[in-house]
Design a protein around this motif. Sequence first.
Motif, PDB file in Angstrom:
ATOM      1  N   MET A   1       0.751  -1.210  -0.074  1.00 33.68           N
ATOM      2  CA  MET A   1       0.015   0.084   0.092  1.00 33.68           C
ATOM      3  C   MET A   1       0.996   1.105   0.042  1.00 33.68           C
ATOM      4  N   PHE A   2       1.955   1.428   0.895  1.00 32.55           N
ATOM      5  CA  PHE A   2       2.809   2.387   0.953  1.00 32.55           C
ATOM      6  C   PHE A   2       3.598   2.615  -0.337  1.00 32.55           C
ATOM      7  N   LEU A   3       4.196   1.716  -1.171  1.00 34.34           N
ATOM      8  CA  LEU A   3       4.467   1.812  -2.429  1.00 34.34           C
ATOM      9  C   LEU A   3       3.522   2.204  -3.474  1.00 34.34           C
ATOM     10  N   GLY A   4       2.370   1.715  -3.365  1.00 39.66           N
ATOM     11  CA  GLY A   4       1.188   2.067  -4.514  1.00 39.66           C
ATOM     12  C   GLY A   4       0.931   3.580  -4.122  1.00 39.66           C
ATOM     13  N   ALA A   5       1.065   4.423  -2.841  1.00 45.05           N
ATOM     14  CA  ALA A   5       0.585   5.298  -2.645  1.00 45.05           C
ATOM     15  C   ALA A   5       2.048   6.256  -3.351  1.00 45.05           C
ATOM     16  N   CYS A   6       3.202   5.813  -3.109  1.00 44.18           N
ATOM     17  CA  CYS A   6       4.295   6.667  -3.455  1.00 44.18           C
ATOM     18  C   CYS A   6       4.299   6.604  -5.258  1.00 44.18           C
ATOM     19  N   LEU A   7       3.745   5.547  -5.728  1.00 44.21           N
ATOM     20  CA  LEU A   7       3.798   5.539  -7.304  1.00 44.21           C
ATOM     21  C   LEU A   7       2.725   6.447  -7.579  1.00 44.21           C
ATOM     22  N   ASP A   8       1.623   6.742  -6.912  1.00 43.71           N
ATOM     23  CA  ASP A   8       0.469   7.505  -7.388  1.00 43.71           C
ATOM     24  C   ASP A   8       0.914   9.034  -7.102  1.00 43.71           C
ATOM     25  N   LEU A   9       1.995   9.255  -6.151  1.00 49.68           N
ATOM     26  CA  LEU A   9       2.723  10.531  -6.094  1.00 49.68           C
ATOM     27  C   LEU A   9       3.615  10.994  -7.129  1.00 49.68           C
ATOM     28  N   GLY A  10       4.009  10.036  -7.899  1.00 45.12           N
ATOM     29  CA  GLY A  10       4.979  10.276  -9.019  1.00 45.12           C
ATOM     30  C   GLY A  10       6.080   9.525  -9.020  1.00 45.12           C
ATOM     31  N   LEU A  11       6.244   8.449  -7.922  1.00 43.34           N
ATOM     32  CA  LEU A  11       7.522   7.760  -7.842  1.00 43.34           C
ATOM     33  C   LEU A  11       7.713   7.043  -9.548  1.00 43.34           C
ATOM     34  N   PRO A  12       8.816   7.013 -10.170  1.00 45.07           N
ATOM     35  CA  PRO A  12       8.793   6.427 -11.550  1.00 45.07           C
ATOM     36  C   PRO A  12       8.951   4.844 -11.048  1.00 45.07           C
ATOM     37  N   VAL A  13       8.025   4.190 -11.833  1.00 43.53           N
ATOM     38  CA  VAL A  13       8.037   2.649 -11.589  1.00 43.53           C
ATOM     39  C   VAL A  13       9.288   2.111 -12.138  1.00 43.53           C
ATOM     40  N   ALA A  14      10.079   2.848 -13.061  1.00 46.71           N
ATOM     41  CA  ALA A  14      11.333   2.350 -13.588  1.00 46.71           C
ATOM     42  C   ALA A  14      12.466   2.372 -12.630  1.00 46.71           C
ATOM     43  N   LEU A  15      12.064   3.127 -11.416  1.00 46.75           N
ATOM     44  CA  LEU A  15      13.271   2.905 -10.272  1.00 46.75           C
ATOM     45  C   LEU A  15      13.042   1.669  -9.648  1.00 46.75           C
ATOM     46  N   LEU A  16      11.905   1.375  -9.239  1.00 42.69           N
ATOM     47  CA  LEU A  16      11.664  -0.051  -8.643  1.00 42.69           C
ATOM     48  C   LEU A  16      11.971  -1.114  -9.479  1.00 42.69           C
ATOM     49  N   GLU A  17      11.784  -1.049 -10.928  1.00 44.70           N
ATOM     50  CA  GLU A  17      12.256  -2.193 -11.811  1.00 44.70           C
ATOM     51  C   GLU A  17      13.598  -2.141 -11.861  1.00 44.70           C
ATOM     52  N   GLU A  18      14.598  -1.282 -11.710  1.00 44.42           N
ATOM     53  CA  GLU A  18      16.063  -1.247 -11.517  1.00 44.42           C
ATOM     54  C   GLU A  18      16.365  -1.737 -10.185  1.00 44.42           C
ATOM     55  N   MET A  19      15.459  -1.600  -9.127  1.00 47.85           N
ATOM     56  CA  MET A  19      16.049  -2.282  -7.911  1.00 47.85           C
ATOM     57  C   MET A  19      15.956  -3.596  -7.791  1.00 47.85           C
ATOM     58  N   VAL A  20      14.782  -3.835  -8.589  1.00 46.93           N
ATOM     59  CA  VAL A  20      14.571  -5.400  -8.478  1.00 46.93           C
ATOM     60  C   VAL A  20      15.817  -6.051  -9.149  1.00 46.93           C
ATOM     61  N   GLU A  21      16.178  -5.518 -10.371  1.00 42.48           N
ATOM     62  CA  GLU A  21      17.369  -6.095 -11.245  1.00 42.48           C
ATOM     63  C   GLU A  21      18.579  -6.129 -10.176  1.00 42.48           C
ATOM     64  N   ARG A  22      18.912  -5.081  -9.636  1.00 45.05           N
ATOM     65  CA  ARG A  22      20.173  -4.837  -8.654  1.00 45.05           C
ATOM     66  C   ARG A  22      19.896  -5.717  -7.338  1.00 45.05           C
ATOM     67  N   LEU A  23      18.749  -6.280  -6.904  1.00 44.72           N
ATOM     68  CA  LEU A  23      18.735  -7.119  -5.710  1.00 44.72           C
ATOM     69  C   LEU A  23      18.833  -8.639  -6.200  1.00 44.72           C
ATOM     70  N   ALA A  24      18.980  -8.866  -7.503  1.00 43.91           N
ATOM     71  CA  ALA A  24      19.180 -10.317  -8.192  1.00 43.91           C
ATOM     72  C   ALA A  24      18.063 -10.946  -7.497  1.00 43.91           C
ATOM     73  N   LEU A  25      16.722 -10.600  -7.806  1.00 45.36           N
ATOM     74  CA  LEU A  25      15.473 -11.461  -7.459  1.00 45.36           C
ATOM     75  C   LEU A  25      14.886 -12.056  -8.693  1.00 45.36           C
ATOM     76  N   PRO A  26      15.338 -13.380  -9.324  1.00 42.65           N
ATOM     77  CA  PRO A  26      14.907 -13.919 -10.385  1.00 42.65           C
ATOM     78  C   PRO A  26      13.465 -14.181 -10.560  1.00 42.65           C
ATOM     79  N   GLY A  27      12.904 -13.940 -11.554  1.00 42.37           N
ATOM     80  CA  GLY A  27      11.613 -14.347 -11.991  1.00 42.37           C
ATOM     81  C   GLY A  27      10.565 -13.334 -11.427  1.00 42.37           C
ATOM     82  N   ILE A  28      11.138 -12.250 -10.594  1.00 40.63           N
ATOM     83  CA  ILE A  28      10.204 -11.340  -9.953  1.00 40.63           C
ATOM     84  C   ILE A  28       9.985 -10.269 -11.073  1.00 40.63           C
TER      85      ILE A  28
END
Length: 404
Positions: free
Chosen positions: A21-48
């Motif tokens: 819910m917190f991340l959903g609200a942050c995205l609604d405020l303008g947090l770019p989803v691309a930043l989260l997608e890059e974060m997932v890659e950097r955390l090496a979470l396969p298949g996510i």
Amino acid sequence: MAAGGPDLLHVDCASGISGDMFLGACLDLGLPVALLEEMVERLALPGIELRVRRAKRGSLAGMRFSVLRRGRPVEGRGGADASHRNLSTILRMIERSGLGAGTRERASALFSCLGEAEATVHGVGLDDVHFHEVGADDSIVDLVGAALALEHFAPARVSCSTVVVGSGTVKTRHGVMPVPAPATALLLQGMPIRSGGVEGEMTTPTGAAILREFVDSFEPSAADSPRRIEDTGVGLGSRELADRPNALRLQLATRVTAGSPWSRVAVLECQVDDATGEAIGYAAETMLGAGALDVFATPVQMKKSRPGVAVTVICRPERASDLAERLLLETGSLGCRRTVVDRLEAERSVVPVMTPFGEVRIKTAAVGGRSLGAAPEYEDVRRIAREREVPFRAVYRAALRAAD
């Protein structure tokens, strides 16, 4: 975000709080989803993969954020997808991610406070804590994403309302637990909470950790902390509630000096007699895009009876020098005047509503707790009218009905 960030990020927990819910609200405020997608890659979470979509809970529209593995939601809370990672493993994942230092520090602090709570509740050492629900991939994304979001918005302070925690029991990997679950209750110590009359868990361990680490002050009600709302984001929970929207609301706000309804603004003025109407209109657009609060032009009579235009710009005092320079460059005027005055401002907010034509933002205003009215956002109505090829006034009226 602008350097320095907003004065305040306010968390409204009328339906509790969870990491998604917190991340959903942050995205609604303008947090770019691309930043989260890059974060997932950097955390090496396969298949996510991440899914972000606009949806509704009850009558309230907002952003629904979820974490998927192979196209299906990850089930961390008592589900088969929950991973068994210990604290040191998660901290190594964060440190090796290459994310910004501030994000890594905040994320590590979130998991460390969770680990300390789990160790205390289960009577084991910190090194012996094995995260179940909060060690799952979705919770790692939620918490590291929350740290990244706070670095992105960079508020000077974070405040929070009374936290709704729910009631009854919740099923976890440790069995059926009372609400709030033991670790959640420990994280919430010292915070104002209430059940909210809702059955089930409304505040999760990840949500409680976010509050524990990020919030500077708790407020029983918005009226106790005068502020001017600049933007609002709504994050939606996974289930529908019978008596309220299951949503977390975040507000970016500017503090108003306690005891005074007035704020300081600068008024910039210049007079022009050799600019076309198009040039004046472009100058006004440029000023507004650079942070002016308002810009308007007034016909005037200048020297030798020449007709001219007085251009007035209203802005925050700290923006006056930059905007004055832009004003001279755009109008060709040889000088401008600056006056700093007090301004009484209405309390404003923007709330999205759903109409048969699509979502429209509604601007509301009030003074002293009394409504001044509501109006649909012109740009939203114009865009929908053109896309749907329907009359402007049909969309406008539908938005007002939805607001009512």
